[in-house]
Design an enzyme around this catalytic site. Sequence first.
Site, PDB file in Angstrom:
ATOM      1  N   ARG A 126       0.809  -1.215   0.000  1.00 51.82           N
ATOM      2  CA  ARG A 126       0.000   0.000   0.000  1.00 51.82           C
ATOM      3  C   ARG A 126       0.851   1.277   0.000  1.00 51.82           C
ATOM      4  O   ARG A 126       1.838   1.398   0.720  1.00 51.82           O
ATOM      5  CB  ARG A 126      -0.959   0.001   1.188  1.00 51.82           C
ATOM      6  CG  ARG A 126      -0.325  -0.111   2.564  1.00 51.82           C
ATOM      7  CD  ARG A 126      -1.407  -0.301   3.618  1.00 51.82           C
ATOM      8  NE  ARG A 126      -0.919  -0.123   4.970  1.00 51.82           N
ATOM      9  CZ  ARG A 126      -0.472  -1.091   5.742  1.00 51.82           C
ATOM     10  NH1 ARG A 126      -0.445  -2.328   5.278  1.00 51.82           N
ATOM     11  NH2 ARG A 126      -0.060  -0.843   6.967  1.00 51.82           N
ATOM     12  N   THR A 129      10.423   1.385   3.683  1.00 53.52           N
ATOM     13  CA  THR A 129       9.940   0.925   2.383  1.00 53.52           C
ATOM     14  C   THR A 129      11.061   0.372   1.517  1.00 53.52           C
ATOM     15  O   THR A 129      10.799  -0.398   0.594  1.00 53.52           O
ATOM     16  CB  THR A 129       9.253   2.078   1.636  1.00 53.52           C
ATOM     17  OG1 THR A 129      10.178   3.165   1.502  1.00 53.52           O
ATOM     18  CG2 THR A 129       8.023   2.567   2.402  1.00 53.52           C
ATOM     19  N   ARG A 176       1.609  -4.122   3.463  1.00 54.35           N
ATOM     20  CA  ARG A 176       2.652  -3.327   4.141  1.00 54.35           C
ATOM     21  C   ARG A 176       3.038  -2.165   3.238  1.00 54.35           C
ATOM     22  O   ARG A 176       2.960  -2.253   2.014  1.00 54.35           O
ATOM     23  CB  ARG A 176       3.881  -4.196   4.429  1.00 54.35           C
ATOM     24  CG  ARG A 176       5.080  -3.416   4.960  1.00 54.35           C
ATOM     25  CD  ARG A 176       6.275  -4.285   5.243  1.00 54.35           C
ATOM     26  NE  ARG A 176       7.468  -3.471   5.450  1.00 54.35           N
ATOM     27  CZ  ARG A 176       8.652  -3.950   5.820  1.00 54.35           C
ATOM     28  NH1 ARG A 176       8.810  -5.243   6.045  1.00 54.35           N
ATOM     29  NH2 ARG A 176       9.685  -3.148   5.969  1.00 54.35           N
ATOM     30  N   HIS A 177       3.486  -1.062   3.861  1.00 52.43           N
ATOM     31  CA  HIS A 177       4.088   0.033   3.106  1.00 52.43           C
ATOM     32  C   HIS A 177       5.500  -0.399   2.704  1.00 52.43           C
ATOM     33  O   HIS A 177       6.444  -0.320   3.499  1.00 52.43           O
ATOM     34  CB  HIS A 177       4.162   1.305   3.962  1.00 52.43           C
ATOM     35  CG  HIS A 177       2.828   1.895   4.302  1.00 52.43           C
ATOM     36  ND1 HIS A 177       1.966   2.400   3.347  1.00 52.43           N
ATOM     37  CD2 HIS A 177       2.209   2.072   5.485  1.00 52.43           C
ATOM     38  CE1 HIS A 177       0.882   2.862   3.935  1.00 52.43           C
ATOM     39  NE2 HIS A 177       0.998   2.676   5.230  1.00 52.43           N
ATOM     40  N   VAL A 178       5.666  -0.864   1.483  1.00 51.32           N
ATOM     41  CA  VAL A 178       6.968  -1.328   1.018  1.00 51.32           C
ATOM     42  C   VAL A 178       7.007  -1.209  -0.501  1.00 51.32           C
ATOM     43  O   VAL A 178       6.002  -1.411  -1.183  1.00 51.32           O
ATOM     44  CB  VAL A 178       7.235  -2.782   1.468  1.00 51.32           C
ATOM     45  CG1 VAL A 178       6.254  -3.754   0.829  1.00 51.32           C
ATOM     46  CG2 VAL A 178       8.675  -3.197   1.193  1.00 51.32           C
TER      47      VAL A 178
END
Length: 403
Positions: A103, A136, A161-163
């Site tokens: 995301r 990230t 996950r923010h990645v």
Amino acid sequence: MKNFSGSPLHSNNQTPNHIRERNNRKYSFLSTIPFRFSLRGYGFCMATLFLFCFGSLFYQLNGGPPKILLDIRQYLGESTYLDDHGPPAPRVLPFPSQVVYNRVGKCGSRTVVILLRLLAEKHQFNLVSSDIHNKTRLTKHEQVDLMKNISNIPQPFLYTRHVHFLNFTRFRIEQPVYINIIRDPINRFLSNYFFRRFGDWRGEQNHLIRTPGMKDDERYLDINVCILENYPECSNPRVFYIIPYFCGQHPQCREPGVWALERAKQNVLENYLLVGILEELEDVLLLLERLLPHYFTGVLNIYKSPDYRKMGNMTGTVRKHTPTLEALQVLYHRMRYEYEFYNFIRDQFHLMKKKIGLKSVSQPPAYSPAFLRELSLRTPEPLDEDEELDTDLEDANSWLVHP
């Protein structure tokens, strides 16, 4: 009358045939009661049990059966229960059964995660939502560890996950299906700028918890000053934010330019089932319901329910306002690659809607293409910007540096 049953004479004059017949009747009666083993029989049973236990132990210690057991099996035949009856029916997994939602920050991800939690309970899939928000970019070792951990989640699963994009196939790991949502780049920037300072409606003090080291001079800095005076938070590479999520972990993905833009487009076409736009969120949810029914069936009913609306409204950023036209001109020019990517995603999303047969009225973007083209023609070249340390947008330790 002669008494044949009880006279002594009769008992004394019995023939061998009579005796044999009587013994046969006696043993026939004994055959109806349980056998009583002799000491010899008992010893034989114990010896057999000992050999069986010893053979089992030998099997386990050596990773296989003893040769004698293999010879016995070959003598008796290779047929097994599975040969006669077939293996048990395997559990039928939905396809795809491995989904990753990497995301993008401030693109409605908290809204979608709330929906996913409700859907995971309803449809019994494994939802794993990482609590790591500001890492990230990963080293090669960290990438491999994360991809292995994701692959080991029981299927079906959805990991979020923010990645930045992870290339599983590069490390010979099965590639999951990706999904994502983006939004108008300027709106995303404004949402993040004010969220870091003032939070959202979930609590008046949550922004103080998120950014405890932020000084008041930074917290109440006017966004027009930040943009026009070239503060690092409002300049490149910090505003080059969306494209790296799709470009990947290569160092060049963090450099604003054509290479990162084209790499991001290629990854979208090859690895993403759907990339939606937040401005048309209901259509995004409808397409997800069509494409991934085992995850998203009923998502629109949940999204439109009063209970969810009450929760979803708490995620709106407070104190957000629009910069001046002059500041927007400068900001748009700095985000020209982000807008080219956003327009590409928007076109792909509308093409997907057309293929699915979804007829809905598209909402106009926050800033119309004509307005943005006019801005790009009128916007002067920005001043040269100093390179920033390799830190994420959430890191505010050395933020207040005036050029």
